[in-house]
Design a protein around this motif. Structure first.
Motif, PDB file in Angstrom:
ATOM      1  N   THR A 221       0.837  -1.196   0.000  1.00 40.88           N
ATOM      2  CA  THR A 221       0.000   0.000   0.000  1.00 40.88           C
ATOM      3  C   THR A 221       0.874   1.248   0.000  1.00 40.88           C
ATOM      4  O   THR A 221       1.817   1.355   0.786  1.00 40.88           O
ATOM      5  N   VAL A 222       0.523   2.180  -0.910  1.00 39.96           N
ATOM      6  CA  VAL A 222       1.166   3.492  -0.888  1.00 39.96           C
ATOM      7  C   VAL A 222       0.122   4.502  -0.410  1.00 39.96           C
ATOM      8  O   VAL A 222      -0.869   4.745  -1.107  1.00 39.96           O
ATOM      9  N   PRO A 223       0.305   5.066   0.785  1.00 41.59           N
ATOM     10  CA  PRO A 223      -0.625   6.093   1.248  1.00 41.59           C
ATOM     11  C   PRO A 223      -0.161   7.465   0.730  1.00 41.59           C
ATOM     12  O   PRO A 223       1.014   7.651   0.407  1.00 41.59           O
ATOM     13  N   ASN A 224      -1.095   8.401   0.646  1.00 42.68           N
ATOM     14  CA  ASN A 224      -0.737   9.744   0.161  1.00 42.68           C
ATOM     15  C   ASN A 224      -1.797  10.723   0.658  1.00 42.68           C
ATOM     16  O   ASN A 224      -2.974  10.351   0.745  1.00 42.68           O
ATOM     17  N   PRO A 225      -1.396  11.987   0.965  1.00 39.76           N
ATOM     18  CA  PRO A 225      -2.418  12.955   1.404  1.00 39.76           C
ATOM     19  C   PRO A 225      -3.440  13.257   0.313  1.00 39.76           C
ATOM     20  O   PRO A 225      -4.557  13.716   0.612  1.00 39.76           O
ATOM     21  N   GLY A 226      -3.120  13.019  -0.959  1.00 41.09           N
ATOM     22  CA  GLY A 226      -4.090  13.281  -2.032  1.00 41.09           C
ATOM     23  C   GLY A 226      -4.271  14.765  -2.266  1.00 41.09           C
ATOM     24  O   GLY A 226      -3.376  15.584  -1.997  1.00 41.09           O
ATOM     25  N   GLY A 227      -5.444  15.142  -2.751  1.00 38.73           N
ATOM     26  CA  GLY A 227      -5.714  16.550  -3.036  1.00 38.73           C
ATOM     27  C   GLY A 227      -6.532  16.682  -4.312  1.00 38.73           C
ATOM     28  O   GLY A 227      -7.053  15.697  -4.844  1.00 38.73           O
ATOM     29  N   HIS A 228      -6.620  17.930  -4.806  1.00 39.22           N
ATOM     30  CA  HIS A 228      -7.415  18.203  -6.006  1.00 39.22           C
ATOM     31  C   HIS A 228      -6.605  17.845  -7.256  1.00 39.22           C
ATOM     32  O   HIS A 228      -5.415  18.138  -7.329  1.00 39.22           O
ATOM     33  N   SER A 229      -7.251  17.233  -8.240  1.00 42.09           N
ATOM     34  CA  SER A 229      -6.499  16.772  -9.410  1.00 42.09           C
ATOM     35  C   SER A 229      -6.038  17.925 -10.302  1.00 42.09           C
ATOM     36  O   SER A 229      -5.232  17.738 -11.205  1.00 42.09           O
ATOM     37  N   ARG A 231      -4.276  20.196  -9.133  1.00 41.81           N
ATOM     38  CA  ARG A 231      -3.023  20.642  -8.521  1.00 41.81           C
ATOM     39  C   ARG A 231      -2.117  19.449  -8.233  1.00 41.81           C
ATOM     40  O   ARG A 231      -1.890  19.074  -7.079  1.00 41.81           O
ATOM     41  N   PRO A 232      -1.625  18.784  -9.299  1.00 39.63           N
ATOM     42  CA  PRO A 232      -0.797  17.592  -9.114  1.00 39.63           C
ATOM     43  C   PRO A 232       0.415  17.886  -8.233  1.00 39.63           C
ATOM     44  O   PRO A 232       0.982  18.977  -8.296  1.00 39.63           O
ATOM     45  N   ARG A 233       0.794  16.906  -7.421  1.00 43.49           N
ATOM     46  CA  ARG A 233       1.956  17.052  -6.552  1.00 43.49           C
ATOM     47  C   ARG A 233       3.045  16.089  -7.007  1.00 43.49           C
ATOM     48  O   ARG A 233       2.785  15.189  -7.808  1.00 43.49           O
ATOM     49  N   SER A 234       4.236  16.287  -6.479  1.00 43.93           N
ATOM     50  CA  SER A 234       5.353  15.472  -6.992  1.00 43.93           C
ATOM     51  C   SER A 234       5.239  14.014  -6.561  1.00 43.93           C
ATOM     52  O   SER A 234       5.682  13.114  -7.263  1.00 43.93           O
ATOM     53  N   ASP A 235       4.660  13.770  -5.383  1.00 45.36           N
ATOM     54  CA  ASP A 235       4.430  12.356  -5.017  1.00 45.36           C
ATOM     55  C   ASP A 235       2.978  12.018  -5.309  1.00 45.36           C
ATOM     56  O   ASP A 235       2.084  12.840  -5.113  1.00 45.36           O
ATOM     57  N   ASN A 236       2.769  10.801  -5.819  1.00 48.88           N
ATOM     58  CA  ASN A 236       1.436  10.381  -6.237  1.00 48.88           C
ATOM     59  C   ASN A 236       1.341   8.882  -5.973  1.00 48.88           C
ATOM     60  O   ASN A 236       2.204   8.110  -6.424  1.00 48.88           O
ATOM     61  N   ALA A 237       0.325   8.479  -5.247  1.00 49.12           N
ATOM     62  CA  ALA A 237       0.244   7.062  -4.838  1.00 49.12           C
ATOM     63  C   ALA A 237       0.259   6.118  -6.041  1.00 49.12           C
ATOM     64  O   ALA A 237       0.906   5.069  -6.017  1.00 49.12           O
ATOM     65  N   ILE A 238      -0.422   6.509  -7.105  1.00 49.91           N
ATOM     66  CA  ILE A 238      -0.491   5.608  -8.276  1.00 49.91           C
ATOM     67  C   ILE A 238       0.871   5.524  -8.961  1.00 49.91           C
ATOM     68  O   ILE A 238       1.355   4.429  -9.268  1.00 49.91           O
ATOM     69  N   TYR A 239       1.503   6.674  -9.195  1.00 50.26           N
ATOM     70  CA  TYR A 239       2.818   6.635  -9.850  1.00 50.26           C
ATOM     71  C   TYR A 239       3.837   5.906  -8.983  1.00 50.26           C
ATOM     72  O   TYR A 239       4.666   5.141  -9.467  1.00 50.26           O
ATOM     73  N   ASP A 240       3.788   6.161  -7.675  1.00 51.44           N
ATOM     74  CA  ASP A 240       4.762   5.527  -6.782  1.00 51.44           C
ATOM     75  C   ASP A 240       4.584   4.013  -6.786  1.00 51.44           C
ATOM     76  O   ASP A 240       5.552   3.255  -6.811  1.00 51.44           O
ATOM     77  N   LEU A 241       3.323   3.575  -6.763  1.00 52.51           N
ATOM     78  CA  LEU A 241       3.084   2.131  -6.775  1.00 52.51           C
ATOM     79  C   LEU A 241       3.489   1.541  -8.127  1.00 52.51           C
ATOM     80  O   LEU A 241       4.093   0.471  -8.198  1.00 52.51           O
ATOM     81  N   ALA A 242       3.145   2.253  -9.194  1.00 50.55           N
ATOM     82  CA  ALA A 242       3.498   1.759 -10.537  1.00 50.55           C
ATOM     83  C   ALA A 242       5.015   1.609 -10.673  1.00 50.55           C
ATOM     84  O   ALA A 242       5.500   0.604 -11.220  1.00 50.55           O
ATOM     85  N   ALA A 243       5.747   2.582 -10.136  1.00 52.98           N
ATOM     86  CA  ALA A 243       7.212   2.507 -10.216  1.00 52.98           C
ATOM     87  C   ALA A 243       7.717   1.306  -9.418  1.00 52.98           C
ATOM     88  O   ALA A 243       8.615   0.577  -9.855  1.00 52.98           O
ATOM     89  N   LYS A 327      -4.642   6.596  -1.873  1.00 53.87           N
ATOM     90  CA  LYS A 327      -4.146   5.257  -1.583  1.00 53.87           C
ATOM     91  C   LYS A 327      -4.025   4.468  -2.892  1.00 53.87           C
ATOM     92  O   LYS A 327      -4.881   4.609  -3.775  1.00 53.87           O
ATOM     93  N   ALA A 328      -2.991   3.665  -2.992  1.00 56.64           N
ATOM     94  CA  ALA A 328      -2.882   2.704  -4.098  1.00 56.64           C
ATOM     95  C   ALA A 328      -2.389   1.400  -3.502  1.00 56.64           C
ATOM     96  O   ALA A 328      -1.440   1.393  -2.715  1.00 56.64           O
ATOM     97  N   THR A 329      -3.063   0.309  -3.841  1.00 50.92           N
ATOM     98  CA  THR A 329      -2.632  -0.984  -3.296  1.00 50.92           C
ATOM     99  C   THR A 329      -2.457  -1.995  -4.417  1.00 50.92           C
ATOM    100  O   THR A 329      -3.191  -1.970  -5.415  1.00 50.92           O
ATOM    101  N   ALA A 330      -1.493  -2.852  -4.242  1.00 55.74           N
ATOM    102  CA  ALA A 330      -1.281  -3.959  -5.173  1.00 55.74           C
ATOM    103  C   ALA A 330      -1.233  -5.247  -4.372  1.00 55.74           C
ATOM    104  O   ALA A 330      -0.726  -5.274  -3.243  1.00 55.74           O
ATOM    105  N   THR A 331      -1.779  -6.300  -4.949  1.00 56.07           N
ATOM    106  CA  THR A 331      -1.684  -7.626  -4.345  1.00 56.07           C
ATOM    107  C   THR A 331      -0.575  -8.371  -5.073  1.00 56.07           C
ATOM    108  O   THR A 331      -0.568  -8.419  -6.300  1.00 56.07           O
ATOM    109  N   VAL A 332       0.335  -8.913  -4.315  1.00 54.92           N
ATOM    110  CA  VAL A 332       1.475  -9.628  -4.898  1.00 54.92           C
ATOM    111  C   VAL A 332       1.478 -11.050  -4.326  1.00 54.92           C
ATOM    112  O   VAL A 332       1.561 -11.231  -3.113  1.00 54.92           O
ATOM    113  N   ASN A 333       1.334 -12.011  -5.213  1.00 52.16           N
ATOM    114  CA  ASN A 333       1.271 -13.411  -4.783  1.00 52.16           C
ATOM    115  C   ASN A 333       2.629 -14.077  -4.997  1.00 52.16           C
ATOM    116  O   ASN A 333       3.192 -14.011  -6.076  1.00 52.16           O
TER     117      ASN A 333
END
Ligand SMILES: [Zn+2]
Length: 460
Positions: A221-229, A231-243, A327-333
């Motif tokens: 799980t990547v947690p993130n404060p989020g916000g309005h789309s 006003r993109p911020r440098s950290d992003n739960a989806i990008y961080d998880l994708a990376a 939040k972005a979560t991935a399941t890894v088996n």
């Protein structure tokens, strides 16, 4: 000429028919039909009814009530049957195991009623025909047949019928701790191991399961404060998880091998042509041969026998199209090599994804189990039994990348070898899926296999 050919054909048909309708085979077919009809999937409450039926068959076959134990657990139960040694046992008991429950099947999804045994075009159709009611049938049929023959085992034979292998395996734990079972010298599990037929029906290899990988599922799980789309911020739960997942995709766990996997890959390599066969043989000869292990890493059928594998299987992220994800979560088996700790795999995953903000959680209750060292007496008995119907086919131990409740016995200190006696074509494997089936001759030969192995091992 024509008459002679017809007579020959008639004689052959008669032989085939007779071969499949010996009294014990007719009885086994009847048991198979009855047990398929119980919808023994979790939640349907059918297990006590099925064990009532089996107790009736066993008692009619000469098993005293005192040698049958029912172990209830919630809506399900397990059954343990003892076939005592004649006189003072020469050795510790041998355990034989099958599971009575099935993965559920929805009748509306199937071409035929999944809870009715249907024999059609040379196959038995129905939920559990292969997994694992053929095994349940073979064990019950073997007990009754040996009783009828007046068989005198040299040691106690104990037969376990498990009620929740497909879900919690809690009844397997009860059985493993049962006084008749806990001192068993080893176990034969009917729920795995088996032969491969090529598409023309020719037997290729027979596999005996001697170990299982550990099944573990992690949630990242990547947690993130989020916000309005807007006003993109440098950290992003989806990008961080994708990376993180891209790093995981590029990573391979270290190569591993043991005597069992080397035997297996070497034996399979001998029967396979071309680059695959070459890679398998090279790896078996030297697991540190990087060219071979790199090649096998590209082969889904073999990669799991050469290392621990972890793969992303599910994703979930974001909550609104115009909001930054909180939040972005991935399941890894993961399928973990025997003797590797789950915590070590988690630590390695954390190192690979290289983002300390990622939180790890283990979703299941992983059950690491030891390798069962192949026993010459067990391999010899299985080989003798298989070669009756499939002369000369190579008999090879293997590491299971999937799983059975054999691991529960192994954890309890009972070395376990899975040998179903069932031969199938790859194209006929439908366990857990739609229209599960088993070829009719495979069923009858499987009965013979379990009977011969039980008598052989029990008579020594
Ligand atoms: Zn099974």
């Amino acid at each position: 000429m024509k008459i002679k050919a017809l007579a020959l054909l008639a004689a052959m048909t008669a032989t085939t028919a007779m071969a499949q309708t010996a009294p014990h085979e007719r009885q086994a077919r009847d048991i198979y039909e009855k047990v398929i009809a119980f919808r023994t999937a979790a939640g349907h409450g059918q297990m006590p009814k099925m064990t009532d039926y089996l107790v009736g068959v066993l008692k009619a076959g000469g098993v005293p009530q005192a040698d049958i134990a029912i172990l209830p657990l919630g809506e399900t139960n397990a059954m343990v049957v003892r076939f005592p040694a004649a006189g003072k046992p020469s050795k510790k008991p041998i355990l034989f195991s099958a599971h009575m429950d099935v993965v559920d099947a929805r009748p509306e999804d199937w071409t035929r009623d999944p809870f009715r045994l249907i024999e059609e075009n040379g196959y038995f159709f129905g939920r559990g025909t292969s997994d694992n009611k053929a095994g349940v049938t073979a064990l019950v049929s073997t007990i009754v047949r040996l009783k009828a023959e007046g068989f005198k085992p040299k040691r106690d034979l104990v037969f376990a019928f498990i009620g929740d292998e497909e879900t919690l395996m809690a009844t397997t734990k009860l059985v493993a701790a049962h006084p008749w079972v806990k001192d068993a010298e080893f176990a034969i599990n009917t729920d795995a191991g088996g032969g491969a037929l090529d598409e023309s029906g020719k037997p290729v290899i027979y596999l005996v399961q001697g170990a299982e990988k550990t099944y573990a599922t992690f949630e990242l799980t990547v947690p993130n404060p989020g916000g309005h789309s807007s006003r993109p911020r440098s950290d992003n739960a989806i990008y961080d998880l994708a990376a993180a997942l891209a790093r995981l995709q590029a990573y391979r766990f270290p190569v591993m091998a043991n005597a069992l996997t080397r035997d297996y890959l070497g034996a399979v390599g001998k029967s396979m042509p071309g680059e695959v066969g070459e890679g398998l043989r090279a790896f078996a000869a030297n697991p540190q041969d990087q060219k071979a292990s790199d090649y096998l890493a590209t082969q889904p059928e073999f990669v799991g026998t050469t290392r621990t594998t972890c793969v992303a299987t599910m994703l979930n992220a974001g909550h609104a199209e115009n909001a930054l994800p909180q939040k972005a979560t991935a399941t890894v088996n993961c399928r973990i090599f025997p003797d590797v700790k789950v915590a070590d795999v988690q630590a390695e995953l954390a190192r690979v994804v290289a983002n300390p903000a990622i939180q790890f959680k283990v979703l299941n209750d992983p059950q690491p189990s030891p390798v069962s060292e192949m026993r010459p007496d067990v391999m010899a008995a299985i080989t003798r039994a298989i070669h009756v119907d499939y002369p000369g086919v190579p008999i090879v131990p293997y590491l299971e990348s999937g799983g059975t409740d054999g691991k529960i016995y192994r954890i309890a200190g009972i070395p376990t070898f899975a040998s179903s006696g069932l031969f199938t074509k790859t194209s006929d494997m439908f366990a857990h899926g739609l229209n599960e089936r088993l070829a009719v001759p495979a069923f009858y030969k499987g009965l013979g296999h379990i009977y011969r192995v039980t008598k052989d091992l029990g008579g020594r």
